[in-house]
Design a protein around this motif. Structure first.
Motif, short mmCIF file in Angstrom:
data_model
loop_
_atom_site.label_atom_id
_atom_site.label_comp_id
_atom_site.label_asym_id
_atom_site.label_seq_id
_atom_site.Cartn_x
_atom_site.Cartn_y
_atom_site.Cartn_z
N UNK A 68 -44.79 7.93 50.78
CA UNK A 68 -45.73 9.02 50.85
C UNK A 68 -47.14 8.39 50.49
N UNK A 89 -33.42 5.33 41.10
CA UNK A 89 -32.81 5.13 42.43
C UNK A 89 -31.69 4.26 42.67
N UNK A 131 -31.90 5.65 32.26
CA UNK A 131 -32.92 5.30 33.17
C UNK A 131 -34.26 4.43 32.90
N UNK A 141 -25.45 1.06 55.27
CA UNK A 141 -26.44 0.28 55.48
C UNK A 141 -27.75 0.62 54.67
N UNK A 145 -41.24 8.27 63.68
CA UNK A 145 -42.23 9.18 63.32
C UNK A 145 -42.32 10.06 62.23
N UNK A 146 -43.34 10.58 61.81
CA UNK A 146 -43.43 11.24 60.68
C UNK A 146 -44.72 11.85 60.65
N UNK A 147 -44.55 13.54 60.42
CA UNK A 147 -45.67 14.28 60.29
C UNK A 147 -46.04 14.23 58.74
N UNK A 148 -47.45 14.37 58.56
CA UNK A 148 -48.00 14.43 57.28
C UNK A 148 -48.98 15.60 57.04
N UNK A 180 -29.45 15.06 35.84
CA UNK A 180 -29.74 13.76 35.67
C UNK A 180 -30.44 13.24 37.16
N UNK A 181 -29.97 13.57 38.23
CA UNK A 181 -30.42 12.86 39.39
C UNK A 181 -30.32 13.80 40.43
N UNK A 213 -28.77 13.35 43.08
CA UNK A 213 -27.39 13.39 43.47
C UNK A 213 -26.65 14.17 42.65
N UNK A 214 -26.79 14.23 41.28
CA UNK A 214 -26.04 15.10 40.39
C UNK A 214 -26.30 16.53 40.94
N UNK A 231 -40.75 16.66 49.67
CA UNK A 231 -42.04 16.03 50.03
C UNK A 231 -43.05 15.85 48.70
N UNK A 232 -43.47 14.53 48.73
CA UNK A 232 -44.71 14.46 47.87
C UNK A 232 -44.25 14.82 46.18
N UNK A 233 -43.01 14.53 46.04
CA UNK A 233 -42.60 15.04 44.73
C UNK A 233 -42.85 13.68 43.65
N UNK A 253 -36.71 10.68 45.05
CA UNK A 253 -36.78 10.25 46.43
C UNK A 253 -36.77 11.32 47.29
N UNK A 254 -37.63 11.30 48.27
CA UNK A 254 -37.60 12.51 49.22
C UNK A 254 -36.41 12.01 50.29
N UNK A 255 -36.60 10.61 50.44
CA UNK A 255 -35.54 10.07 51.59
C UNK A 255 -34.06 10.50 50.83
N UNK A 256 -33.78 10.34 49.56
CA UNK A 256 -32.60 10.70 49.04
C UNK A 256 -31.94 12.10 49.45
N UNK A 311 -39.76 14.33 61.20
CA UNK A 311 -39.31 12.87 60.56
C UNK A 311 -38.29 12.23 61.20
N UNK A 312 -38.38 10.95 61.61
CA UNK A 312 -37.05 10.30 61.87
C UNK A 312 -36.39 9.54 61.00
N UNK A 335 -27.88 5.30 59.90
CA UNK A 335 -27.06 4.70 59.00
C UNK A 335 -25.75 4.44 59.74
#
Lengths: 288, 288
Positions: free
Chosen positions: A65, A110, A130, A173, A235-238, B35-36, B38-39, B57-59, B63-66, B236-237, B241
């Motif tokens: 971001x 991560x 960490x 991947x 594409x991503x909206x922000x 702790x994460x 994932x946890x 978002x915007x954290x 990771x937002x993606x995660x 968001x695209x 994977x």
């Protein structure tokens, strides 16, 4: 070979460094470690480096971001190249250390998350700690035989650590996508590698905001690309950060802005946008 | 009041904890630090907590993606509520410390980045040192008078630090968006607060992938929503994977899936999708 200076997110040993070192090994150039993504952008705009490597997607080391927001905030920047780095996580320790000696495993949250299944199976009883970066984890592993670090293969070279296990991330991947950004008016000299590729292999990135904010407005924008048969790749909206509920769109398209179909679609989108910016058309390098 | 157990990304003092404590102060319930990201998801699927707070978002802390990937990987999860936390950065130090005593400033790289202008103006000569979390920075500040930390107001309470400056992030609107996720079949009892809101204030999240991957396919999907006059609030695209060049779309829409217009649009989108999942319809809580 190029004599360009590239800013990247340090410290050495990060995936950002792995990407830029590989790139420079192929095309020449030297590198400068920056303390943050914001510092990279500042180094570019203040001409302390020629180009900056910005992580955009699935990066371990920084906020995607933040890169997107900084590109929006700096209209003087243009994108010159995309660099894709496959992410492989390694378990590293001091030479000669055996698995059963390991009591503590260090890494960036991560990198730990991406190695979650492996660590849960193989190191049930080890303590996970960490660190700020995978490089900081490597330093910790270097200091004590009961410690291992998770990170890139680059760390093994830099810190003289031994590879204890590889491919910790498993079969998924996993890659980080970076872009090289420079000032629009920068004289990059005869560095052909920045534009080297068939025009069909180019990608074009834009930022746009619609004139009116109502249902169906993104559908109308995408219609312009559909009419010209142009593929979207992202594409991503922000949030616009100007007014609540207003959005800007980051769109990546296949093709070069000099292509007639793409350029005419972009003209149409510009007409229905209150904000429109061509971030650049650029080829891709995949690091092996 | 609710007796639900909420998992969140710890340690205490993070913005995640600030969001969930505020939420529990309003609606009841207790919290468990994970702790994460994932946890958190594991704690939810293993029934160690009832709901998990996932940053989207915007954290600052993950990771937002995660979070997006984990929601995709866990079809048993459903979204119950959105929580929006305005992010305000504070400069914190031991009680009685003066600005001119500060030689080192600690925080998470993103908290530092968000306070960049303020720190550059007011603390030109101070050393900036990155930590894993804003909570770790607070501990550093507690240990020495020459140190300050950047982070949430919660840290001042927890670590008994004094506020040296506020609103370090400046005028930019800045907020983190979380969602509460639980297992679909979870009996959440009579916890009405999870569904409390007018139907018109609901948001609906879906994940979908088109049957064919060709130019114009997203345009066609969005056409179904435009026909029913439904507002998108986020898109968001993400790479699927599974196969390179295949994408899945995360789409947030205004409205509740029980609304006739929305439900008929969703039916249409489902027909042209190879993958379709309704993540949930949920109301929003804004933390003040």
């Amino acid at each position: 070979m190029s004599n360009l200076e590239y800013g990247y997110l340090g410290p050495p040993g990060t995936f950002s460094e792995q990407a830029i070192s590989n790139y420079c090994a192929r095309y020449g150039g030297s590198t400068t470690a920056c303390g943050s993504i914001r510092d990279i952008v500042e180094a570019v705009t203040a001409d302390r480096v020629d180009l900056g490597l910005l992580p955009l997607e699935n990066s371990l080391e920084g906020s995607v971001n933040l890169s997107l927001d900084l590109l929006y905030q700096h209209p003087e920047l243009k994108l010159y190249r995309e660099i894709v780095l496959p992410i492989e996580q390694y378990l590293l320790a001091r030479p000669g250390v055996k698995k059963e000696e390991i009591k503590e495993i260090y890494s960036h949250p991560q990198a730990i998350a991406q190695s979650g299944d492996y660590l849960a199976n193989e190191f049930k009883d080890a303590k996970i700690i960490y660190t700020d970066s995978t490089a900081a984890a490597a330093k910790k592993a270097l200091a004590d035989r009961k410690r291992a670090a998770v990170g890139s293969i680059r760390l093994a070279e830099i810190y003289e650590l031994e590879i204890m296990a590889e491919n910790l991330q498993g079969d998924l991947p996993n890659a980080t996508r970076f872009v090289l950004a420079a000032k629009k008016d920068k004289d990059l000299g005869p560095n052909n590698h920045l534009g080297e590729a068939a025009a069909s292999d180019f990608k074009t990135s834009i930022i746009c905001a619609p004139k009116v904010n109502e249902a169906g407005v993104l559908h109308r924008i995408l219609g312009k690309f559909a009419e010209e048969n142009i593929d979207l790749t992202r594409i991503e909206s922000r949030p616009s950060r100007q007014r609540l509920g207003e959005y800007i769109f980051y769109i990546d398209l296949k093709g070069c802005s000099s292509d007639q179909h793409l350029s005419s679609a972009l003209e149409e989108v510009k007409k229905i946008s209150s904000y429109f910016r061509l971030l650049g058309s650029y080829p891709k390098t995949v690091i092996e």
